[in-house]
Design an enzyme around this catalytic site. Structure first.
Site, PDB file in Angstrom:
ATOM      1  N   GLN A 115       0.848  -1.196   0.000  1.00 34.45           N
ATOM      2  CA  GLN A 115       0.000   0.000   0.000  1.00 34.45           C
ATOM      3  C   GLN A 115       0.886   1.250   0.000  1.00 34.45           C
ATOM      4  OE1 GLN A 115      -3.528  -0.579   2.949  1.00 34.45           O
ATOM      5  NE2 GLN A 115      -1.882  -1.900   3.664  1.00 34.45           N
ATOM      6  N   ASN A 116       2.181   1.060   0.179  1.00 39.92           N
ATOM      7  CA  ASN A 116       3.110   2.172   0.381  1.00 39.92           C
ATOM      8  C   ASN A 116       3.524   2.822  -0.939  1.00 39.92           C
ATOM      9  OD1 ASN A 116       2.932   1.340   3.004  1.00 39.92           O
ATOM     10  ND2 ASN A 116       4.936   0.323   3.040  1.00 39.92           N
ATOM     11  N   ASP A 118       6.375   4.880  -0.734  1.00 37.60           N
ATOM     12  CA  ASP A 118       7.680   5.442  -0.371  1.00 37.60           C
ATOM     13  C   ASP A 118       8.823   4.887  -1.231  1.00 37.60           C
ATOM     14  OD1 ASP A 118       7.453   3.439   2.641  1.00 37.60           O
ATOM     15  OD2 ASP A 118       8.251   2.863   0.704  1.00 37.60           O
ATOM     16  N   HIS A 133      -1.583   1.378  -4.150  1.00 38.73           N
ATOM     17  CA  HIS A 133      -1.949   2.807  -4.074  1.00 38.73           C
ATOM     18  C   HIS A 133      -1.072   3.653  -4.984  1.00 38.73           C
ATOM     19  CE1 HIS A 133      -3.961   2.069   0.072  1.00 38.73           C
ATOM     20  NE2 HIS A 133      -4.801   1.886  -0.923  1.00 38.73           N
ATOM     21  N   CYS A 141      -0.835  14.772 -16.084  1.00 39.82           N
ATOM     22  CA  CYS A 141      -1.623  15.989 -16.339  1.00 39.82           C
ATOM     23  C   CYS A 141      -3.106  15.614 -16.414  1.00 39.82           C
ATOM     24  CB  CYS A 141      -1.194  16.622 -17.671  1.00 39.82           C
ATOM     25  SG  CYS A 141      -2.241  18.017 -18.126  1.00 39.82           S
ATOM     26  N   CYS A 164       0.966  22.087 -21.099  1.00 42.18           N
ATOM     27  CA  CYS A 164      -0.328  22.430 -21.750  1.00 42.18           C
ATOM     28  C   CYS A 164      -1.151  23.336 -20.840  1.00 42.18           C
ATOM     29  CB  CYS A 164      -1.115  21.144 -22.064  1.00 42.18           C
ATOM     30  SG  CYS A 164      -2.062  20.500 -20.663  1.00 42.18           S
ATOM     31  N   ASN A 227       3.242  -7.090  13.524  1.00 45.63           N
ATOM     32  CA  ASN A 227       2.814  -5.747  13.912  1.00 45.63           C
ATOM     33  C   ASN A 227       3.015  -5.646  15.421  1.00 45.63           C
ATOM     34  OD1 ASN A 227       1.208  -3.401  14.528  1.00 45.63           O
ATOM     35  ND2 ASN A 227       0.160  -3.697  12.562  1.00 45.63           N
TER      36      ASN A 227
HETATM   37  N1  APR Z   1       6.872  -2.657  12.365  1.00 50.65           N
HETATM   38  C1  APR Z   1       5.672  -3.179  11.965  1.00 50.65           C
HETATM   39  N2  APR Z   1       4.494  -2.523  12.083  1.00 50.65           N
HETATM   40  C2  APR Z   1       4.540  -1.291  12.641  1.00 50.65           C
HETATM   41  C3  APR Z   1       5.737  -0.685  13.088  1.00 50.65           C
HETATM   42  C4  APR Z   1       6.942  -1.421  12.933  1.00 50.65           C
HETATM   43  N3  APR Z   1       8.124  -0.942  13.335  1.00 50.65           N
HETATM   44  N4  APR Z   1       5.426   0.555  13.594  1.00 50.65           N
HETATM   45  C5  APR Z   1       4.093   0.700  13.462  1.00 50.65           C
HETATM   46  N5  APR Z   1       3.557  -0.406  12.900  1.00 50.65           N
HETATM   47  C6  APR Z   1       2.140  -0.686  12.582  1.00 50.65           C
HETATM   48  C7  APR Z   1       1.126   0.071  13.406  1.00 50.65           C
HETATM   49  O1  APR Z   1       0.819  -0.651  14.604  1.00 50.65           O
HETATM   50  C8  APR Z   1      -0.081   0.102  12.457  1.00 50.65           C
HETATM   51  O2  APR Z   1      -0.926  -1.027  12.666  1.00 50.65           O
HETATM   52  O3  APR Z   1       1.933  -0.275  11.246  1.00 50.65           O
HETATM   53  C9  APR Z   1       0.547   0.027  11.066  1.00 50.65           C
HETATM   54  C10 APR Z   1       0.449   1.318  10.282  1.00 50.65           C
HETATM   55  O4  APR Z   1      -0.914   1.555  10.023  1.00 50.65           O
HETATM   56  P1  APR Z   1      -1.328   2.816   9.113  1.00 50.65           P
HETATM   57  O5  APR Z   1      -0.536   3.997   9.520  1.00 50.65           O
HETATM   58  O6  APR Z   1      -2.824   2.883   9.118  1.00 50.65           O
HETATM   59  O7  APR Z   1      -0.789   2.420   7.655  1.00 50.65           O
HETATM   60  P2  APR Z   1      -1.502   1.568   6.539  1.00 50.65           P
HETATM   61  O8  APR Z   1      -2.256   0.420   7.119  1.00 50.65           O
HETATM   62  O9  APR Z   1      -0.481   1.276   5.516  1.00 50.65           O
HETATM   63  O10 APR Z   1      -2.548   2.641   5.922  1.00 50.65           O
HETATM   64  C11 APR Z   1      -3.271   2.221   4.795  1.00 50.65           C
HETATM   65  O11 APR Z   1      -4.107   4.492   4.564  1.00 50.65           O
HETATM   66  O12 APR Z   1      -3.767   6.771   4.570  1.00 50.65           O
HETATM   67  C12 APR Z   1      -3.911   5.666   3.763  1.00 50.65           C
HETATM   68  O13 APR Z   1      -3.076   5.426   1.586  1.00 50.65           O
HETATM   69  C13 APR Z   1      -2.679   5.424   2.927  1.00 50.65           C
HETATM   70  O14 APR Z   1      -1.721   3.322   2.209  1.00 50.65           O
HETATM   71  C14 APR Z   1      -2.214   4.030   3.333  1.00 50.65           C
HETATM   72  C15 APR Z   1      -3.478   3.409   3.890  1.00 50.65           C
END
Ligand code: APR
Length: 265
Positions: A115-116, A118, A133, A141, A164, A227
């Site tokens: 989903q990243n 980066d 994503h 454009c 343009c 997680n």
């Molecule tokens: N290692 C593993 N997991 C971690 C770590 C770590 N060091 N630090 C934090 N986390 C976990 C958090 O506990 C959380 O559950 O990573 C998760 C991050 O969740 P979000 O910030 O909601 O990210 P994500 O699930 O990718 O968001 C989905 O939301 O804003 C939109 O488009 C954006 O792709 C993104 C989507």
């Protein structure tokens, strides 16, 4: 549960996860922002989350189209902190990105859905990537459809515009925007083939991305979750929950999978 018991529980779960990973015929991974936290990039939600600092509606497609002068400054600020840590040093892949890329090279990992945006999976060498994503390598454009690389030059203006005159939009998916059709099709195909999926660093709250692991589970996959804390998935569908940070978990799993492979050689 005291610390010794907790460590024992985690050790046995790591062993079970390594066994499942080694035995998998079609191992895949599904990653979210948490996998990049140890590279210095903040997650979106929870402690230090980006959405604690910015209003997510700034990345709503309708808002961007109507008020690009509001969205672009925030996008640029997020990018500098997003794609470069606070002191502007470029961010780099961590052990979790590197192990996944090496497992792909070794033929162990068949596909990685992220989903990243980066770019750290790509920087670590992953190539069987499904960028659910989108990505932030280019701009499109909204008038003539031309694609331009996303660089300091092409985003120098307060509101970057195409030659343009049309509004330029980064090629990552905004809220309210459709998922790239190829990414949707590829992730459904991957989820249907998967017999073991590793969920890493995702809160599982943003759909339709969050439905991908559910599809894999419904197709009979074993689900491993990495997680530090429980998520929407943990109680509902996870077979092996590793309450760990991604970097440490992958270093341990890599060692264990290697020793299983060597003992079977
Ligand atoms: N290692 C593993 N997991 C971690 C770590 C770590 N060091 N630090 C934090 N986390 C976990 C958090 O506990 C959380 O559950 O990573 C998760 C991050 O969740 P979000 O910030 O909601 O990210 P994500 O699930 O990718 O968001 C989905 O939301 O804003 C939109 O488009 C954006 O792709 C993104 C989507």
């Amino acid at each position: 549960m005291d610390e010794i018991d907790q460590a024992t529980v985690i050790e046995s779960r790591l062993k079970e996860a390594a066994r499942q990973i080694h035995a998998a015929r079609y191992l895949t991974a599904f990653t979210g922002a948490g996998i990049s936290v140890e590279s210095g990039i903040p997650p979106f939600r929870g402690e230090g989350g980006i959405w604690n600092r910015y209003d997510p509606s700034i990345l709503d497609l309708a808002v961007f189209m109507r008020h690009p002068e509001r969205s672009w400054p925030v996008i640029k600020e997020m990018f500098t902190s997003f794609l470069g840590t606070e002191d502007r040093t470029p961010v780099a892949p961590n052990a979790a990105h590197r192990v996944l890329a090496r497992w792909e090279k070794e033929g162990r990992l068949k596909s990685l859905i992220t989903q990243n945006i980066d770019g750290l999976h790509e920087a670590a060498g992953s190539r069987t990537l499904v960028e659910f994503h989108g990505h932030c390598r280019s701009l499109t454009c909204l008038t003539c459809g031309r694609a331009l690389p996303l660089t300091a030059d092409t985003t120098a203006a307060d509101i970057p515009r195409c030659p343009c005159g049309g509004l330029l939009k980064p090629d990552f998916v905004f809220f309210g925007e459709g998922i790239p059709p190829a990414a949707l099709a590829d992730s459904n195909d991957v989820a249907s083939r998967t017999d073991c999926m590793i969920l890493v660093g995702t809160s599982g709250v943003v759909y339709p991305a969050a439905a991908v692991p559910l599809l894999a589970k419904r197709n009979g996959a074993v689900v491993i979750e990495i997680n530090p804390g429980p998520t929407e998935y943990t109680r509902r569908m996870v077979d092996v929950f590793l309450p760990m940070k991604a970097g440490e978990a992958f270093e341990r799993l890599d060692e264990m999978v290697l020793s299983i492979a060597e003992s079977r050689a």
